[in-house]
Scaffold this active site. Structure first.
Site, PDB file in Angstrom:
ATOM      1  CB  VAL A 245      47.181  34.220  37.352  1.00 17.38           C
ATOM      2  CG1 VAL A 245      48.146  33.065  37.602  1.00 17.38           C
ATOM      3  CG2 VAL A 245      47.732  35.154  36.737  1.00 17.38           C
ATOM      4  CG  ASN A 448      23.009  35.423  25.112  1.00 13.88           C
ATOM      5  OD1 ASN A 448      22.511  36.062  26.040  1.00 13.88           O
ATOM      6  ND2 ASN A 448      24.088  35.875  24.517  1.00 13.88           N
ATOM      7  N   GLY A 499      36.917  32.119  40.835  1.00 14.38           N
ATOM      8  CA  GLY A 499      37.715  31.880  41.945  1.00 14.38           C
ATOM      9  C   GLY A 499      36.661  31.144  43.114  1.00 14.38           C
TER      10      GLY A 499
END
Length: 582
Positions: A245, A448, A499
């Site tokens: 969220v 990558n 976050g």
């Protein structure tokens, strides 16, 4: 003497690459990854210019089996060791004497080397398959006994679980060539060296590469998608549908103000989660204006006492509404209104939920929904929580018809973003088209064998097709903040960094704040283009190939996202306003 030295310096040769150094370092979760250092010959002196640390698409499974973890760790170590060898030996020789400012030439050399390695691997695999086939034929003897792993026929009358309706099978996972980190790491390191040699920030160097050296007069910053909750399934929790969220600050705020607002919500949310016996009564969104009323029934989820590798809090949830109610309550307590003062985005990660035996998504433990039912559920969810303006991976990439149906139903209300479908950037480019389901935009990740030139080309194609570009941070993140410069230079609409905890995450937010300050100081920060786009109805016929997105009209909303304007789109008639989400 100084004037004379400056005069003769004009006639010195341009800096060229003289050495590459690869080494194994640790990423933000303690796993090995690759660092590439660039040395250039500047005025006949060897000088270290810069370095970069690669991130990797390293999924960190919860409660993984020990043997699975060991195999993944071994594969990762082998890949990093091979990448170090590539950088220190062949790439070091091949790129010597090239200009670090000639990104296209460097990336061409890297691409040719990678293609050669892929062909070598295919040749080895073909030889092994031929050898195994010949051995199997020579040792083949008829036997009445069942071979190990062979399934016996079901007994009469025994029920066998089968898919109720055929679904498109999952596309085969593209194997990652061992050592491919060397290609992406070297390309990005060369770009940083080119910016350093040119004495300009990396984001401006990337913008010049994208626009053929045409310096932009103004630049925009991507809006951050800040992850606050990680809702991965952890026993005894049941919720699986919502993986992340996220909060998105409104465009009328500066980035600094937006981050401060997110931090305020995060602090309030921590207060709600800490004392289990003192949790305020949750409040549920009521109507289109974000008003709330007390439910008096549902309890808020409790937090686990640890931080996710995404840099956010992990919570336990039993139903889809709980994390949304938590956000609603936290905002209400500090005088903010969801849908006006802050917006929500959800990473559904639906590709992880498919039960291929039943042919349905297991959104909660024991609760299954077909792809068509998933579309109805999302339409109802957005109707009930209009503050959600983005859904990431709401369906598997293979369910293209359902992507098309959901896009038609929700395009004027929220962004439908493909992330899993856009993992391999080199696979997106097919005949100058973007091979993804019908959606609003994609999340691109620099991992990558991705090269800077690939990223520039793909974002150019996305811009031409009116897709939204989001630069995303991989699970296996490093402390290198180059991703932020890439997002700004490429003109990404959003940036998804995780976050506001863990150093490898926070350092990128700090870099974004520093770029905002620099652009504002130089008066080159443009804010007008940070407005959200309302996707207008297209005039094309309804029956269109589901993998081709016709360009929508660019109707811009005012700086403060107009909620009523987004709610004009009608919902399917079969959905009741009073129906309950599970």
């Amino acid at each position: 003497m100084l004037q004379q030295a400056n005069y003769f310096s004009k006639f010195s040769k341009a800096p060229v690459i003289c050495k590459l150094v690869g080494r194994k370092v640790l990423d933000g979760v303690g796993q090995p990854t690759l660092e590439v250092e660039i040395y250039c010959r500047v005025k006949n002196n060897e000088k270290r210019i810069c370095s970069t640390v690669m991130s990797s698409l390293s999924q960190i499974p919860e409660n993984a089996l020990p043997e699975t973890t060991e195999a993944d760790e071994k594969e990762r170590r082998d890949s990093v060791n091979t990448a170090v060898e590539w950088v220190n030996e062949p790439l070091n020789t091949m790129l010597r004497d090239l200009k670090p400012t000639d990104q296209s030439k460097v990336d061409k050399v890297l691409g040719e080397y990678f293609t050669k390695k892929v062909e070598e691997k295919k040749g080895i695999q073909n030889q092994e398959e031929e050898t195994e086939a010949s051995l199997a034929l020579s040792s083949c003897t008829p036997s009445a006994t069942a071979l190990p792993g062979e399934k016996k026929a079901a007994k009469p009358g025994k029920k066998v679980a089968v898919a109720e309706r055929p679904i498109p099978p999952a596309e085969p996972v593209e194997s990652v060539l061992c050592g491919s980190l060397a290609i992406g790491g070297t390309s990005l390191a060369i770009a940083k060296a080119g910016a350093t040699i040119s004495r300009i920030p990396l984001y401006l160097h990337i913008a010049l590469l994208k626009h053929d050296q045409d310096s932009p007069k103004e630049m925009t910053l991507p809006l951050p998608m800040v992850t606050l909750l990680n809702c991965e399934k952890i026993l005894p929790a049941k919720l699986k549908l919502v993986k992340e969220v996220m909060l998105i600050p409104p465009v009328q705020l500066s980035l600094k103000q937006g981050i401060e607002r997110v931090l305020d919500i995060q602090k309030e949310m921590m207060k709600l989660l800490e004392p289990p016996g003192k949790v305020p009564t949750p409040q549920l969104a009521d109507g289109k204006k974000g008003r709330v009323h007390n439910t008096g029934k549902k309890a808020l989820p409790r937090a686990l006492k640890r931080i996710s590798h995404l840099g956010c809090l992990i919570t336990q949830c039993d139903n889809l509404e709980q994390p949304l109610l938590l956000m609603q309550t936290a905002c209400n307590n500090i005088g903010l209104e969801l849908g006006t003062d802050i917006y929500l985005a959800i990473n559904c990660a639906a590709q992880e939920l498919m039960d291929y035996v039943k042919g349905k998504y297991e959104i909660l433990t024991g609760m299954f929904k077909s792809p068509d039912e998933m579309v109805d559920m999302y339409v109802e969810l957005i109707n009930k929580f209009p503050s959600i303006i983005a859904l990431i991976d709401p369906l598997r990439k293979e369910d293209r018809q359902q992507w098309d149906n959901m896009y038609c139903a929700l395009r004027s209300k929220c962004y439908l973003i493909a992330e899993d479908a856009a993992t391999d950037i080199s696979k997106l480019k097919i005949d100058q088209n973007i091979n993804i389901p019908r959606c609003s935009g994609v999340v691109l990740k620099y991992i990558n064998q991705t090269k800077v030139s690939d990223l520039i080309e793909v974002t150019g194609l996305l811009d031409g097709q009116r897709h939204i570009t989001i630069l995303g941070s991989p699970d296996g993140e490093s402390s290198d903040d180059s991703l932020v410069d890439l997002a700004v230079g490429l003109g990404a609409r959003f940036i998804k960094l995780g976050g506001l905890s863990r150093g490898e995450r926070v350092t990128k937010y700090n870099r974004l704040l520093a770029i905002e300050e620099e652009l504002a100081k130089n008066r080159t920060l443009r804010e007008a283009n940070l407005e959200f786009i309302a996707f207008a109805e297209e005039s094309q016929p309804e029956k269109q190939p589901s993998d081709v997105l016709p360009p929508p009209k660019q109707d811009l909303l005012p700086p403060q996202l107009s909620q009523p304007a987004l709610e004009d789109c009608s919902l399917p008639a079969q959905l009741s306003e009073n129906s309950t989400l599970t």
